[in-house]
Design an enzyme around this catalytic site. Structure first.
Site, PDB file in Angstrom:
ATOM      1  N   SER A 131      53.059   2.928  62.007  1.00 19.53           N
ATOM      2  CA  SER A 131      54.051   3.953  62.339  1.00 19.53           C
ATOM      3  C   SER A 131      53.594   5.262  61.711  1.00 19.53           C
ATOM      4  O   SER A 131      52.837   5.257  60.732  1.00 19.53           O
ATOM      5  CB  SER A 131      55.414   3.562  61.767  1.00 19.53           C
ATOM      6  OG  SER A 131      56.332   4.638  61.850  1.00 19.53           O
ATOM      7  N   TYR A 144      61.261   0.457  54.124  1.00 21.41           N
ATOM      8  CA  TYR A 144      60.562   0.459  55.416  1.00 21.41           C
ATOM      9  C   TYR A 144      59.232   1.194  55.293  1.00 21.41           C
ATOM     10  O   TYR A 144      58.185   0.690  55.707  1.00 21.41           O
ATOM     11  CB  TYR A 144      61.425   1.123  56.486  1.00 21.41           C
ATOM     12  CG  TYR A 144      60.677   1.387  57.770  1.00 21.41           C
ATOM     13  CD1 TYR A 144      60.306   0.340  58.604  1.00 21.41           C
ATOM     14  CD2 TYR A 144      60.313   2.686  58.142  1.00 21.41           C
ATOM     15  CE1 TYR A 144      59.596   0.575  59.782  1.00 21.41           C
ATOM     16  CE2 TYR A 144      59.619   2.926  59.316  1.00 21.41           C
ATOM     17  CZ  TYR A 144      59.260   1.874  60.124  1.00 21.41           C
ATOM     18  OH  TYR A 144      58.546   2.117  61.281  1.00 21.41           O
TER      19      TYR A 144
END
Length: 270
Positions: A131, A144
């Site tokens: 990501s 995260y």
């Protein structure tokens, strides 16, 4: 034709990628956890395979099943993952450990299992879905982002280790993508903060995420799957593919802005 295993193939980016690669003539094994997802994959000519990446037995059985049937595995796409959001103080360590187990250790578990076969066939391709959040952080996303930063470092180190065996390691770095993970992330962030010192801040952040991810700004999963397909087919794949809404802009701002300026922007932009 390549033999390809995709984790988290039941929906979103994984599903779009599986369908696209199957349409281009590859044989796809899609890792899923539900019967409903299995039926959807079968309708598209994709072979569903029960695979929870946190379950070592299921990982071992999945890899052995593919090798037994195909005698090879050309591409592993580590797509399974989710986002855990909330203040560090509000998140139990057990939850944080599960976040890392899914996003990092589950990926590593499968990689360790497929590497002997890829070395034996003198080639292969490992594609890890990271990501932009593996290079920049958002408000209340400590665990995260910790998992995705770890995916980045792990992949960079692995790429060097296996390059002598003809194995490529590739990172896909999506920006904002319109999948269903954010609904659960927002709901849980609000629940964890209820009655605590971060309640108002978490509610504001959750509402900002909900507004952003329900807008038309987010990239569709198909946009990300195109980059994955490109990485599968490239003769000399790039180490990183940056793709999707806001990805390059965020990286540019993170590079040029002083740290505290970027902190303020990340905290107040949602």
């Amino acid at each position: 034709m390549n033999i390809i295993l995709i984790t988290g193939a039941g929906s979103g980016i994984g599903y779009e990628t599986a369908v696209s690669l199957k349409a281009q003539g590859h044989k796809i094994y899609g890792g899923i956890r539900s019967q409903q997802a299995a039926d959807k994959l079968r309708q598209n000519g994709i072979i569903p395979i029960k695979l929870d990446v946190t379950n070592e037995i299921e990982c071992k059985q999945a890899v052995e099943f593919i090798i037994e049937n195909e005698k090879r595995l050309d591409v592993l796409i580590n797509n399974a993952g989710y986002g855990l959001f909330g203040a560090v103080e509000d998140i139990e360590i057990s939850e944080a450990m599960y976040q890392l187990d899914v996003n990092l250790f589950g990926m590593a578990r499968l990689i360790q299992m497929v590497l002997p076969f890829m070395r034996g066939q003198q080639g292969g391709r490992i594609i890890n879905i990271s990501s932009v959040g593996g290079r920049v952080v958002s408000y209340m996303g400590a665990w995260y982002h910790a998992s995705k930063y770890a995916v980045e470092a792990f992949s960079d180190a692995l790429r060097m280790e296996v390059s002598d065996f003809g194995i490529d390691v590739i990172l896909i770095e999506p920006g904002g993508t319109k999948t269903n993970w954010w609904e659960t992330a927002v709901k849980n962030m609000k629940l964890r903060s209820t009655g605590g010192v971060y309640e108002k801040a978490a509610e504001k952040a959750a509402d900002g995420m909900m507004k952003l991810y329900s807008s038309t700004l987010m990239s569709k999963p198909a946009v990300i799957s195109k980059a994955i397909v490109k990485a599968v087919h490239a003769k000399k794949p790039k180490a990183r593919y940056i793709v999707g809404f806001g990805s390059r802009s965020l990286l540019f701002l993170h590079f040029i802005l002083p740290v505290r300026w970027y902190d303020w922007l990340a905290k107040h932009s949602i």
